[in-house]
Design a protein around this motif. Structure first.
Motif, PDB file in Angstrom:
ATOM      1  N   ASN A 116       0.824  -1.214   0.000  1.00 50.87           N
ATOM      2  CA  ASN A 116       0.000   0.000   0.000  1.00 50.87           C
ATOM      3  C   ASN A 116       0.856   1.261   0.000  1.00 50.87           C
ATOM      4  N   SER A 117       1.956   1.254   0.756  1.00 44.21           N
ATOM      5  CA  SER A 117       2.856   2.411   0.786  1.00 44.21           C
ATOM      6  C   SER A 117       3.469   2.641  -0.589  1.00 44.21           C
ATOM      7  N   PHE A 118       3.878   1.559  -1.234  1.00 49.23           N
ATOM      8  CA  PHE A 118       4.481   1.680  -2.565  1.00 49.23           C
ATOM      9  C   PHE A 118       3.470   2.234  -3.567  1.00 49.23           C
ATOM     10  N   ILE A 119       2.267   1.705  -3.570  1.00 50.76           N
ATOM     11  CA  ILE A 119       1.233   2.158  -4.500  1.00 50.76           C
ATOM     12  C   ILE A 119       0.890   3.623  -4.249  1.00 50.76           C
ATOM     13  N   ASN A 120       0.756   4.008  -2.985  1.00 48.03           N
ATOM     14  CA  ASN A 120       0.437   5.396  -2.664  1.00 48.03           C
ATOM     15  C   ASN A 120       1.535   6.349  -3.105  1.00 48.03           C
ATOM     16  N   SER A 121       2.799   5.971  -2.891  1.00 50.58           N
ATOM     17  CA  SER A 121       3.889   6.866  -3.310  1.00 50.58           C
ATOM     18  C   SER A 121       3.985   6.905  -4.829  1.00 50.58           C
ATOM     19  N   TYR A 122       3.715   5.787  -5.506  1.00 54.08           N
ATOM     20  CA  TYR A 122       3.727   5.762  -6.969  1.00 54.08           C
ATOM     21  C   TYR A 122       2.652   6.697  -7.524  1.00 54.08           C
ATOM     22  N   ARG A 123       1.462   6.631  -6.945  1.00 52.84           N
ATOM     23  CA  ARG A 123       0.381   7.513  -7.401  1.00 52.84           C
ATOM     24  C   ARG A 123       0.718   8.975  -7.154  1.00 52.84           C
ATOM     25  N   LYS A 124       1.333   9.258  -6.020  1.00 57.25           N
ATOM     26  CA  LYS A 124       1.715  10.633  -5.696  1.00 57.25           C
ATOM     27  C   LYS A 124       2.732  11.160  -6.706  1.00 57.25           C
ATOM     28  N   ILE A 125       3.708  10.336  -7.040  1.00 49.67           N
ATOM     29  CA  ILE A 125       4.734  10.736  -8.013  1.00 49.67           C
ATOM     30  C   ILE A 125       4.114  10.952  -9.390  1.00 49.67           C
ATOM     31  N   LYS A 126       3.184  10.071  -9.786  1.00 50.93           N
ATOM     32  CA  LYS A 126       2.544  10.190 -11.101  1.00 50.93           C
ATOM     33  C   LYS A 126       1.729  11.468 -11.224  1.00 50.93           C
TER      34      LYS A 126
END
Length: 195
Positions: free
Chosen positions: A71-81
């Motif tokens: 979940n942390s990885f997905i959230n940071s990926y979405r934030k970066i995108k």
């Protein structure tokens, strides 16, 4: 109060420390960069400690940790995108000064553009899957874990993993069929086109 915090820290260390090597490996597979993997690991451990009182003792702590990390990885990926791209103008200036125009190709730019679109389509389809199915397809098809490893992570029988993975793939197929057809990845009879 200090004793309670100390006992909580000891219990956290006892439960979590044995799983740190697996978490490091998983973080590196997710981020594909050692510095980012270390940041992801630290973020996961911080969140796990912060919410350790919500962990139900006796359940699968490894699955709980992997869920936090995913979940942390997905959230940071979405934030970066969502962030606009940043341009270093010195790099661009050096590029045009040092490379002749006939050596510049645009094929990689087109491939990158299409891979971003496809990634977004797949990410959207994955987000629509129920959490149990999304976790299993992520661990199997994206991370390459075996059925046995996944069963251990989510604390269920291997047969359940196979069944959920089969259903998750069928759901993804349904969600991505029109996209794949538009990109000529499937034919009229719902068969994949092999190159």
């Amino acid at each position: 109060m200090a004793r309670t915090n100390e006992s909580r820290r000891k219990e956290f260390d006892y439960e979590i420390t044995p799983h740190i090597p697996s978490l490091k490996s998983f973080a590196l597979k997710l981020s594909r960069d050692s510095d980012d993997a270390e940041d992801l690991l630290q973020d996961t451990l911080l969140k796990a400690f912060r919410f350790f009182d919500q962990y139900e003792k006796g359940t699968n702590v490894k699955a709980w940790l992997f869920q936090i990390m995913k979940n942390s990885f997905i959230n940071s990926y979405r934030k970066i995108k969502r962030q606009p791209g940043k341009v270093n103008y010195d790099d661009i200036e050096n590029f045009y000064e040092n490379i002749r125009s006939e050596e510049i190709t645009s094929s990689h730019v087109q491939n990158d553009a299409f891979s971003d679109v496809m990634s977004d389509e797949i990410a959207d389809a994955l987000a629509k899957l129920p959490n149990d199915f999304r976790t299993i397809i992520f661990l199997s098809d994206i991370e390459g874990y075996s059925y046995e490893e996944i069963a251990d992570f989510i604390d269920c029988p291997v047969g359940t993993v196979r069944s959920r993975l089969h259903r998750a793939r069928k759901m993804l197929y349904t969600l991505l069929y029109s996209y794949a057809k538009g990109k000529s990845l499937v034919g009229g009879e719902s068969k994949l086109i092999l190159n």
